[in-house]
Motif scaffolding. Structure first.
Motif, mmCIF file in Angstrom:
data_model
loop_
_atom_site.group_PDB
_atom_site.id
_atom_site.type_symbol
_atom_site.label_atom_id
_atom_site.label_comp_id
_atom_site.label_asym_id
_atom_site.label_seq_id
_atom_site.Cartn_x
_atom_site.Cartn_y
_atom_site.Cartn_z
ATOM 1 N N CYS A 9 7.101 26.791 -10.589
ATOM 2 C CA CYS A 9 5.871 27.309 -10.350
ATOM 3 C C CYS A 9 5.792 28.189 -9.576
ATOM 4 O O CYS A 9 4.977 28.430 -8.615
ATOM 5 N N GLY A 51 -4.412 25.616 -13.023
ATOM 6 C CA GLY A 51 -4.019 24.525 -13.484
ATOM 7 C C GLY A 51 -3.723 24.055 -14.979
ATOM 8 O O GLY A 51 -3.780 22.892 -15.316
ATOM 9 N N MET A 53 -1.312 24.073 -18.031
ATOM 10 C CA MET A 53 -0.048 23.573 -18.219
ATOM 11 C C MET A 53 0.456 24.595 -19.281
ATOM 12 O O MET A 53 -0.057 24.780 -20.489
ATOM 13 N N THR A 69 2.723 25.564 -14.101
ATOM 14 C CA THR A 69 1.347 25.344 -14.057
ATOM 15 C C THR A 69 0.717 26.545 -13.636
ATOM 16 O O THR A 69 1.334 27.262 -12.321
ATOM 17 N N SER A 70 -0.708 27.011 -14.199
ATOM 18 C CA SER A 70 -0.917 28.209 -13.842
ATOM 19 C C SER A 70 -1.483 28.218 -12.189
ATOM 20 O O SER A 70 -1.978 27.026 -11.828
ATOM 21 N N TYR A 76 1.347 32.367 -14.040
ATOM 22 C CA TYR A 76 2.388 31.406 -13.982
ATOM 23 C C TYR A 76 3.805 32.162 -14.383
ATOM 24 O O TYR A 76 3.783 33.254 -14.681
ATOM 25 N N ILE A 93 -4.875 22.888 -21.536
ATOM 26 C CA ILE A 93 -5.481 22.714 -20.392
ATOM 27 C C ILE A 93 -6.423 21.380 -20.556
ATOM 28 O O ILE A 93 -6.829 20.962 -21.940
#
Length: 129
Positions: A9, A51, A53, A69-70, A76, A93
């Protein structure tokens, strides 16, 4: 044996990447950083989405994925160094509506597989139409 690679992350400094003309997004034709898939997730109005993925799936080894996760800026970064080989990009999302949780697929700007040792930039858009 099923493997799940380590979740990465880390936030990427995208200022060194090429950008798509006028969009402010890294250009997916650029290979990016070696061993890394990175990019930005945006909604259909061009706003960053936190948020989401994002995953890189290995094209040869079943169920071998690298996840990220952004962040608040929609950025990301995920490591695709191991196992060696080619990877493809995907993302989702999740959103609540009327008490139900829905999962939506994100659309990558480039669907071509890439070599993990070279890395890649893949930007995603959440399209509701």
């Amino acid at each position: 044996m099923k493997k799940l690679l380590t979740i990465v992350c880390a936030v990427v400094g995208l200022s060194s990447c090429n950008t798509t003309a006028g969009s402010g997004l890294p250009d997916s034709s650029d290979a990016g950083s070696a061993g890394t898939m990175s990019g930005v997730v945006r909604d259909s109005q061009g706003q960053p989405m936190a948020g989401a993925m994002v995953f890189a799936g290995h094209t040869l080894y079943y169920n071998t994925n690298a996840l990220a996760t952004s962040d608040a800026k929609g950025q990301y970064s995920v490591s695709v160094k191991s196992p060696a080989g080619s990877w493809y990009a995907g993302g989702q999302i999740k959103r609540n509506y009327n008490g139900e949780l829905y999962t939506f697929d994100l659309i990558p700007d480039n669907t071509a597989p890439f070599n993990g040792s070279e890395g890649a930039i893949r930007n995603f858009t959440w399209r509701l139409t």
